[in-house]
Structures are given as C-alpha cells and as structure tokens.
Design a protein around this motif. Structure first.
Motif, PDB file in Angstrom:
ATOM      1  N   LEU A  69      60.620   6.048 115.359  1.00  0.00           N
ATOM      2  CA  LEU A  69      59.609   5.198 114.724  1.00  0.00           C
ATOM      3  C   LEU A  69      60.212   3.867 114.290  1.00  0.00           C
ATOM      4  N   ALA A  70      61.428   3.898 113.737  1.00  0.00           N
ATOM      5  CA  ALA A  70      62.096   2.662 113.346  1.00  0.00           C
ATOM      6  C   ALA A  70      62.380   1.797 114.575  1.00  0.00           C
ATOM      7  N   PHE A  71      62.822   2.439 115.667  1.00  0.00           N
ATOM      8  CA  PHE A  71      63.071   1.711 116.911  1.00  0.00           C
ATOM      9  C   PHE A  71      61.774   1.084 117.436  1.00  0.00           C
ATOM     10  N   ALA A  72      60.689   1.872 117.440  1.00  0.00           N
ATOM     11  CA  ALA A  72      59.408   1.378 117.957  1.00  0.00           C
ATOM     12  C   ALA A  72      58.875   0.232 117.100  1.00  0.00           C
ATOM     13  N   THR A  73      59.057   0.336 115.794  1.00  0.00           N
ATOM     14  CA  THR A  73      58.616  -0.739 114.902  1.00  0.00           C
ATOM     15  C   THR A  73      59.384  -2.023 115.174  1.00  0.00           C
ATOM     16  N   ALA A  74      60.698  -1.888 115.370  1.00  0.00           N
ATOM     17  CA  ALA A  74      61.512  -3.065 115.669  1.00  0.00           C
ATOM     18  C   ALA A  74      61.123  -3.671 117.017  1.00  0.00           C
ATOM     19  N   ALA A  75      60.836  -2.819 118.003  1.00  0.00           N
ATOM     20  CA  ALA A  75      60.432  -3.322 119.324  1.00  0.00           C
ATOM     21  C   ALA A  75      59.109  -4.071 119.227  1.00  0.00           C
ATOM     22  N   GLU A  76      58.170  -3.536 118.453  1.00  0.00           N
ATOM     23  CA  GLU A  76      56.878  -4.216 118.304  1.00  0.00           C
ATOM     24  C   GLU A  76      57.045  -5.565 117.619  1.00  0.00           C
ATOM     25  N   GLN A  77      57.906  -5.618 116.610  1.00  0.00           N
ATOM     26  CA  GLN A  77      58.152  -6.888 115.936  1.00  0.00           C
ATOM     27  C   GLN A  77      58.774  -7.913 116.875  1.00  0.00           C
ATOM     28  N   GLY A  78      59.487  -7.405 117.900  1.00  0.00           N
ATOM     29  CA  GLY A  78      60.071  -8.290 118.894  1.00  0.00           C
ATOM     30  C   GLY A  78      59.125  -8.651 120.024  1.00  0.00           C
TER      31      GLY A  78
END
Length: 382
Positions: free
Chosen positions: A211-220
């Motif tokens: 979830l943390a990875f996916a959140t960071a990817a979305e922010q990017g």
C-alpha cells in the motif's frame, strides 16, 4: 483472517491522527507477527490441538481475534494498539496452523490442491481490509476495522457450527525440543523448510508495505486503479488465484518444480516492479498482479511437503516449527522495509531487499528435487 492487516490498511489515517512515525506504523503489523509466532509455539507446548477439538479451538480464537481487533475502535493510543495487535496475532495462531492440519485430515490424494485452496482463502481474507478501505474511501477508518472484526466473528460461527474434522487424522501434535532437532536433521524436511523461509522472507513484507509503494507510485503519476487501496487489494487478493494454481501444478508436476518456479517469478517481479514504478500504468499493474499471484502461489506447498516428508507422529511439531520460524523472519523484513525505503529516498527500489529470499528458497527446492526423499512428494512426482 480479515483482522491480520486491518490496522495496516488504515495506517495512513492512523499515522495522521495518532502522529505515528514510520517505525511505529510498522509495529502495528509486526505486533501481529510476533504474537502469531509466540502463540503458535505456546499452543503446541500446552498441546491445545489435542486438548480441544480443532473446530472449537479455531472458533474461540476467531472470537478473540475479532475482539482484540475491535480495541482499535476506542483509539487507545500507539502502545495499547500494539498490545492489541499482539493479542490478535496470538489468536490468529489458533486459526491458521490448526486449519492446515484440519484440511489435511480430509485429503490424502489431491492434498496439494486442498491446501492451496485453504491458503488461497487465507490470502483473500488477508486482503479484504484493503478492499474495505477502497469501498469506504472518504468515510471513517473505524468502519474498516469494524468490518474486519465482523468477518472474524462470522468465521467463528462457521467453524463452531458447520465444520468437523475429517477421517484421516494425524498423530498427536506434541512439541518436543529434542525431537525438533531430529526434524531439522532430516535433510528433506530441512530443505523444504529452507524453501519456506525464503518464501516468507518476501511474502509478508510485500503484503504489509505494498500500500505504501502503491501510494508513492500514484503520487508519482502512476496509479493504475481508482485508489492505492484498491490496487493493494487486487495485488494481494490475486494470490488466491496463485494458491489454487500452485495446488493444481504441485499435484501434477511436483512440489519442488512448482515452488521453485513460483519463487523465480516472484523474485523477478521484486526486481522489475522498480522499473515499472513510474509507468506506463498497464505495465505497473501487470508486474504487480503477476507478483501477487506468484508470491503466494507456492505458500501451501511447503506445508504440504512437510506433511509428506516428516515422521507422521510429529506432523504437528514439524508444521509448528516451520510456521513459527517463517513468521519470525517476517518480523525482520517488515521492520526493515521502511528503513530501506528511507535510505533509498523512496519506495521505488525498496523491494530489492526481498530478492535473496526467493533465490535461496528456489535453490533449496531444486536441491530437494534431486534427493531420494523427493519420491515421497506428490505421489512420487517430487
């Protein structure tokens, strides 16, 4: 199993409201892991699976898990929340290992598929809090926790009222430290355990931090689904498909090839997902879902292998040791992941630290395939 990652799914909200550090947030998951390890060992030491019917043990444990999980609703603060998560883990130890043994009492042929379906259910249940959060996005995080507790309470009713043990019972599940050493001197069981430990090095760290990875990817700019929570749910839940596929393959081509192949794919995905971090979105989604399928697809087959390789009188001991040590490893990887992400300046390449696990695990299972002990696996298929 909905209680396992119920706090993990709402970590962004808890971090904001409780002013948590990344390390404190990690302990909301690690508390469950540690409780599970100690609970599994303790239940075997006092011989709970023999003192109580497995269905009753699982039903009571599910009620305890539901209650401990519900403590979060009262916003007790970080310290009390970690204690509640620890108790949740202890309770889950009264569900998962007994459920594996319970499923095995119903099958001699097709046991790999049966265990795959069981671990598929575990995987799907573990992913549900992410779905709950995606569905109630914008609403109170307490609703996610409430739904997780409700799911555990419902499972208690199912086990208590609708399920019984099968006709193929094993011997008494006694934990004896002296016999444990004998089990680890059995090279077939040892290699199967090494395979499992490599698998566990990767599995729960990915589940806990995707979830943390996916959140960071979305922010990017790379958000392939409606929300990071929905993305995390689809990735973790896809493991249920992998578990069934792994069970089918394992019964047909053998435990060793299936597990080694799954770990080769999952380890490759741990590498490739960093390259897909900033898109295109379809590539990120593809790598992530393949990873979700392969990272869980072999999980049941290590336990199945132990039921075929270990002394039938000590199946409970062998399974308890395997699960306990495997989950102890997850404490380390879950703890280290946010530190790796911080050191690397973000989550893009953090999952690289997981690659040694499936690499060692695949080697162990291929080594086992070349030994005479492999003839006892999957009806001689190795």
């Amino acid at each position: 199993m909905t209680c396992w990652f119920s706090a993990t799914a709402v970590v962004p909200e808890l971090t904001r409201e409780w002013a948590l550090t990344p390390a404190q947030a990690g302990w909301l998951t690690n508390g469950v892991q540690i409780g599970f390890v100690l609970g599994a060992l303790a239940s075997s030491l006092v011989n709970l699976p023999d003192l109580m019917r497995m269905t009753r043990l699982i039903a009571i444990s599910a009620l305890v898990a539901a209650s401990a999980n519900a403590v979060l609703l009262f916003e007790p603060g970080w310290s009390a929340a970690v204690i509640a998560r620890f108790v949740t883990g202890i309770a889950l130890a009264g569900i998962y290992p007994p459920a594996m043994k319970l499923m095995a009492t119903w099958f001699r042929r097709g046991r790999g598929l049966a265990m795959g379906v069981l671990i598929g259910a575990l995987t799907l249940g573990s992913s549900m809090p992410h779905l709950f959060r995606a569905v109630v996005d914008g609403l109170d995080w307490r609703l996610v926790v409430s739904l997780a507790s409700l799911g555990a309470a419902l499972s208690a009713a199912i086990f208590g009222l609708m399920i019984r043990e099968g006709p193929y019972a094993f011997g008494r599940a006694v934990f004896d430290p002296g016999r444990a050493l004998t089990i680890f001197r059995d090279r077939g069981v040892l290699l199967a355990n090494l395979g499992y430990f490599g698998h566990m090095w990767e599995l729960y760290a990915m589940w806990a931090w995707f979830l943390a990875f996916a959140t960071a990817a979305e922010q990017g700019g790379a958000g392939p689904f409606a929300s990071p929570s929905l993305f995390a749910f689809l990735v973790v839940a896809s493991g249920a498909v992998g578990c069934i596929l792994g069970g089918l393959l394992s019964d047909r081509i053998g435990r060793c090839l299936t597990t080694a192949g799954m770990m080769a794919v999952s380890g490759s995905c741990a590498l490739l997902i960093g390259f897909a971090f900033d898109g295109p979105e379809w590539l990120l989604a593809l790598v992530a879902v393949i990873w979700g399928i392969s990272i869980a697809g072999d999980s049941a087959q290590f336990s199945t292998a132990v039921t075929e390789l270990a002394d039938p009188r000590f199946i409970g001991t062998a399974l308890t040791l395997q699960v306990s040590i495997g989950f102890a490893l997850t404490v380390l990887t879950i703890w280290i992941m946010p530190h790796i992400a911080a050191a690397l300046g973000g989550w893009r390449w953090a999952f690289l630290v997981l690659i040694p696990g499936p690499a060692v695990g695949a080697w162990a299972m291929l080594r086992l395939r070349g030994l005479p002990e492999a003839d006892r696996l999957a009806g001689g298929r190795g």
